[in-house]
Design an enzyme around this catalytic site. Structure first.
Site, PDB file in Angstrom:
ATOM      1  N   THR A 185       0.875  -1.178   0.000  1.00 32.41           N
ATOM      2  CA  THR A 185       0.000   0.000   0.000  1.00 32.41           C
ATOM      3  C   THR A 185       0.907   1.221   0.000  1.00 32.41           C
ATOM      4  O   THR A 185       2.055   1.147   0.454  1.00 32.41           O
ATOM      5  CB  THR A 185      -0.895   0.042   1.251  1.00 32.41           C
ATOM      6  OG1 THR A 185      -0.046   0.111   2.385  1.00 32.41           O
ATOM      7  CG2 THR A 185      -1.776  -1.176   1.347  1.00 32.41           C
ATOM      8  N   GLU A 330      -5.486  -4.465  -0.195  1.00 24.17           N
ATOM      9  CA  GLU A 330      -5.675  -5.570   0.762  1.00 24.17           C
ATOM     10  C   GLU A 330      -6.822  -6.495   0.351  1.00 24.17           C
ATOM     11  O   GLU A 330      -7.022  -7.543   0.956  1.00 24.17           O
ATOM     12  CB  GLU A 330      -5.992  -5.013   2.162  1.00 24.17           C
ATOM     13  CG  GLU A 330      -4.851  -4.300   2.849  1.00 24.17           C
ATOM     14  CD  GLU A 330      -4.769  -2.811   2.499  1.00 24.17           C
ATOM     15  OE1 GLU A 330      -5.233  -2.427   1.400  1.00 24.17           O
ATOM     16  OE2 GLU A 330      -4.231  -2.044   3.302  1.00 24.17           O
ATOM     17  N   LYS A 439     -14.608  16.051  12.605  1.00 27.41           N
ATOM     18  CA  LYS A 439     -15.459  15.902  13.785  1.00 27.41           C
ATOM     19  C   LYS A 439     -15.859  17.285  14.274  1.00 27.41           C
ATOM     20  O   LYS A 439     -15.062  18.006  14.851  1.00 27.41           O
ATOM     21  CB  LYS A 439     -14.737  15.105  14.863  1.00 27.41           C
ATOM     22  CG  LYS A 439     -14.457  13.705  14.377  1.00 27.41           C
ATOM     23  CD  LYS A 439     -13.850  12.788  15.410  1.00 27.41           C
ATOM     24  CE  LYS A 439     -13.604  11.429  14.785  1.00 27.41           C
ATOM     25  NZ  LYS A 439     -12.241  11.204  14.337  1.00 27.41           N
ATOM     26  N   TRP A 444     -19.946  13.748  12.873  1.00 30.29           N
ATOM     27  CA  TRP A 444     -19.013  13.572  11.765  1.00 30.29           C
ATOM     28  C   TRP A 444     -19.521  14.252  10.493  1.00 30.29           C
ATOM     29  O   TRP A 444     -20.701  14.152  10.160  1.00 30.29           O
ATOM     30  CB  TRP A 444     -18.819  12.087  11.467  1.00 30.29           C
ATOM     31  CG  TRP A 444     -18.008  11.367  12.489  1.00 30.29           C
ATOM     32  CD1 TRP A 444     -17.504  11.893  13.652  1.00 30.29           C
ATOM     33  CD2 TRP A 444     -17.619   9.994  12.451  1.00 30.29           C
ATOM     34  NE1 TRP A 444     -16.824  10.923  14.338  1.00 30.29           N
ATOM     35  CE2 TRP A 444     -16.878   9.745  13.629  1.00 30.29           C
ATOM     36  CE3 TRP A 444     -17.812   8.958  11.555  1.00 30.29           C
ATOM     37  CZ2 TRP A 444     -16.326   8.500  13.916  1.00 30.29           C
ATOM     38  CZ3 TRP A 444     -17.275   7.719  11.831  1.00 30.29           C
ATOM     39  CH2 TRP A 444     -16.538   7.498  13.003  1.00 30.29           C
TER      40      TRP A 444
HETATM   41  P1  ADP Z   1      -3.252   3.046  -1.770  1.00 30.52           P
HETATM   42  O1  ADP Z   1      -3.711   3.039  -0.334  1.00 30.52           O
HETATM   43  O2  ADP Z   1      -1.958   2.411  -1.991  1.00 30.52           O
HETATM   44  O3  ADP Z   1      -3.451   4.360  -2.453  1.00 30.52           O
HETATM   45  P2  ADP Z   1      -5.513   1.414  -2.427  1.00 30.52           P
HETATM   46  O4  ADP Z   1      -6.124   1.323  -3.764  1.00 30.52           O
HETATM   47  O5  ADP Z   1      -5.300   0.155  -1.738  1.00 30.52           O
HETATM   48  O6  ADP Z   1      -4.184   2.142  -2.644  1.00 30.52           O
HETATM   49  O7  ADP Z   1      -6.376   2.386  -1.556  1.00 30.52           O
HETATM   50  C1  ADP Z   1      -7.569   1.927  -1.026  1.00 30.52           C
HETATM   51  C2  ADP Z   1      -8.377   3.072  -0.491  1.00 30.52           C
HETATM   52  O8  ADP Z   1      -8.769   3.947  -1.551  1.00 30.52           O
HETATM   53  C3  ADP Z   1      -9.669   2.656   0.129  1.00 30.52           C
HETATM   54  O9  ADP Z   1      -9.494   2.204   1.436  1.00 30.52           O
HETATM   55  C4  ADP Z   1     -10.482   3.933   0.039  1.00 30.52           C
HETATM   56  O10 ADP Z   1     -10.162   4.828   1.083  1.00 30.52           O
HETATM   57  C5  ADP Z   1     -10.016   4.531  -1.245  1.00 30.52           C
HETATM   58  N1  ADP Z   1     -10.981   4.228  -2.313  1.00 30.52           N
HETATM   59  C6  ADP Z   1     -10.907   3.280  -3.242  1.00 30.52           C
HETATM   60  N2  ADP Z   1     -11.957   3.327  -4.081  1.00 30.52           N
HETATM   61  C7  ADP Z   1     -12.742   4.338  -3.653  1.00 30.52           C
HETATM   62  C8  ADP Z   1     -13.988   4.896  -4.072  1.00 30.52           C
HETATM   63  N3  ADP Z   1     -14.644   4.442  -5.130  1.00 30.52           N
HETATM   64  N4  ADP Z   1     -14.488   5.917  -3.361  1.00 30.52           N
HETATM   65  C9  ADP Z   1     -13.838   6.408  -2.288  1.00 30.52           C
HETATM   66  N5  ADP Z   1     -12.671   5.933  -1.846  1.00 30.52           N
HETATM   67  C10 ADP Z   1     -12.122   4.912  -2.511  1.00 30.52           C
END
Ligand code: ADP
Length: 542
Positions: A185, A330, A439, A444
């Site tokens: 990640t 993940e 917050k 929220w």
């Molecule tokens: P990195 O963390 O390496 O940038 P990831 O693709 O694993 O790559 O990131 C996952 C995160 O991206 C998710 O936990 C979420 O917060 C965000 N995310 C992914 N798709 C969406 C979406 N359609 N809308 C909002 N957030 C998203």
């Protein structure tokens, strides 16, 4: 009593065997780093991946060895993945957009022994190779003619390297739970964390993702994965496309609007997938040139929330269906998709757009729940939001090397770090990353909702909302915007546009205009950086 069916381990290279046997002539088209568009087929990729396996074996690689890749989407990159998996090795995708020191850190953490690299990224490798002691073989994804004349690195070109072998190779056999791929990640907070996929998880994830209510992939599809192979396991496309024999069109290094359009048009792409920033570039190119998208049927948008205005533009102006998807590295990575169930099949206009702002529902193989801070499960009422947790065969059960143990619980739930609500029909909507949520007075505020709304204003190019310390309310939202070229809206004009569309107490206290909004290596707005930039900012009343 055990069933009496065959033991047929779910191994990734069986996907490529299948593609070669049933869809051998189906093409894979790649824009190469060297320039020309290269065309190959599944039969060819299959044969050449076997040569890559032989070459890796001849170089002493074997079961469990991590073999890194630093490359754009291309047929050679795909062969490298399958070549590594075919000997029981582990492809490890490195994100070239990270700082070289971060890449070195990740390679050392993973103890990468081999590296496949595109010509464009050689300077990165030259800068870090000495600091990665485990690395003992560098293969450049090119041919002898394009190799650099001089370099401090010892390396071979891919074509000569596989050219020494005949492809007469039986993939290695092992348990389906054997590791096959690795992806870190991006570590916007703390060190990057390694996710280690197994053959079984990748095969099951591919089966899950090709379903009609997921990516709906079949052999008639022409798919362009703009999402890079180095981001979140390429959304599974390197496995799901060959699993159904879909033609692949790889954009290689060029992701600007004109280059993406050129391939969408010339290769008659029917389906494509990427993060919103890529689509912003394409949409402004289309707007400038007046071009249309006659072949494209649908576009999968995820990685960050897909703004409503983007869905509207694709669907209403270009007749392209948007599938809003959510997932994470993940999760292999698909977690939910915004395809309409029968209860919503009649929706149209604004109501449909409302529904498409949600990230959709989980396919079979992904279980979801939302809980409060005390781990009590919250109702699916479409408004109560809490921590989003998931489990399933494509979800990590731990990070490589044991980081982040607090995200995994006894019952197998993985805490995604996202905050979401889920409606009675199972449609989930991300309201924030837990660390970004604002917050205000104990309640929220969703920054994503505010951002989506703000980019609906015709003069706004991109928007980010962060919480600013407030003496009375703890935190209040600040809207940070980049305006479209040549536009100069007043702050009040934007606030007026938003008023009435969100709860009054959600309204940003102020608007700040900036030239640039920082992004992470995976195209997400880098809120940590924005919070630093605005650390001293205070509202007039707070
Ligand atoms: P990195 O963390 O390496 O940038 P990831 O693709 O694993 O790559 O990131 C996952 C995160 O991206 C998710 O936990 C979420 O917060 C965000 N995310 C992914 N798709 C969406 C979406 N359609 N809308 C909002 N957030 C998203």
């Amino acid at each position: 009593m055990l069933g009496m069916m065959q033991d047929w381990p779910l191994l990734c290279h069986k996907i490529l065997d299948y593609a070669a046997a049933q869809h051998g002539g189906r093409e894979i088209v790649s824009r190469s780093v060297e320039g020309p568009i290269l065309r190959t087929t599944y039969a060819d990729i299959h044969a050449r991946a076997k040569k890559a396996s032989q070459a890796l074996e001849a170089d002493g690689f074997g079961l469990g060895d991590r073999i890194a890749t630093l490359g754009w989407n291309s047929a050679r990159h795909m062969e490298a993945w399958y070549g590594a998996m075919g000997i029981g090795g582990v492809y490890h995708t490195l994100n070239p957009r990270l700082f070289p020191e971060q890449i070195a850190w990740i390679m050392n953490h993973a103890e990468d022994k081999g590296l496949f690299v595109d010509l464009s990224f050689l300077p990165i490798v030259e800068a870090i190779a000495d600091n990665v002691p485990s690395l003992r073989k560098i293969i450049v994804l090119t041919d002898a003619d394009h190799m650099p004349k001089s370099s401090k690195l010892e390396m071979v070109d891919y074509e000569s390297w596989i050219g020494q072998h005949d492809g007469d190779f039986a993939w290695k056999q092992f348990d389906e739970n054997t590791a096959c791929g690795m992806c870190y990640t991006s570590g916007t907070t703390g060190d990057p964390k390694g996710v280690l996929y197994s053959h079984r998880s990748n095969v099951l994830h591919a089966l899950i993702s090709v379903q009609p209510d997921a990516l709906n992939l079949g052999s008639n599809e022409v798919i362009m994965p703009v999402v890079p192979m180095f981001h979140a396991n390429a959304w599974g496309i390197a496995h799901s496309a060959p699993m159904v024999g879909a033609k692949i069109v790889n954009p290689g290094p060029l992701m600007d609007g004109a280059s993406i359009y050129e391939l969408l048009d010339s290769e008659k792409v029917t389906m494509t997938a990427a993060v919103p920033t890529v689509w912003l570039m394409l949409l402004s190119y289309l707007e400038e040139t007046g071009k249309k998208l006659p072949h494209l049927n649908r576009v999968v948008i995820g990685g960050s929330a897909c703004p409503r205005a983007m869905t509207e533009a694709f669907q209403n102006d270009y007749g392209v269906q948007v599938i809003h998807a959510w997932g994470m590295t993940e999760m292999s990575p698909l977690g939910s998709l915004g395809v309409m169930k029968p209860v919503y099949s009649d929706l149209e206009g604004e109501v449909l757009l409302d529904m498409q702002e949600k990230q959709g529902y989980a396919p079979f193989g992904v279980e979801m729940q939302i809980t409060d801070d005390e781990n009590v499960e919250l109702p699916w009422d479409g408004k109560t939001f809490g921590k989003l947790k998931v489990r399933g065969p494509g979800v990590a059960k731990a990070y490589y090397g044991g980081a982040g143990v607090e995200q995994f619980d006894q019952e197998g739930w993985f805490d995604t770090g996202d905050v979401a609500h889920i409606n009675a029909n199972g449609y989930m909507q991300i309201t924030d990353r837990s660390k970004d949520v604002i917050k205000s007075g104990g309640e929220w505020i969703s920054t994503i909702d505010l951002e989506n709304l703000a980019v609906g204003h015709p003069d706004i190019q991109e928007a980010a909302v962060i919480g600013i310390v407030h003496s009375k309310w703890d935190e209040r939202p600040l809207l940070i915007c980049i305006t479209k070229q040549g536009k100069n809206p007043a702050a009040e004009d934007i606030l007026e546009f938003m008023r009435g569309k969100v709860a009054k107490w959600w309204m940003p206290n102020a608007v700040a205009f900036v030239e640039e909004i920082p992004h992470t290596a995976t195209g997400k707005i880098q809120k940590t950086e924005l919070r630093k930039q605005f650390a001293d900012y205070r509202f007039d009343d707070g």
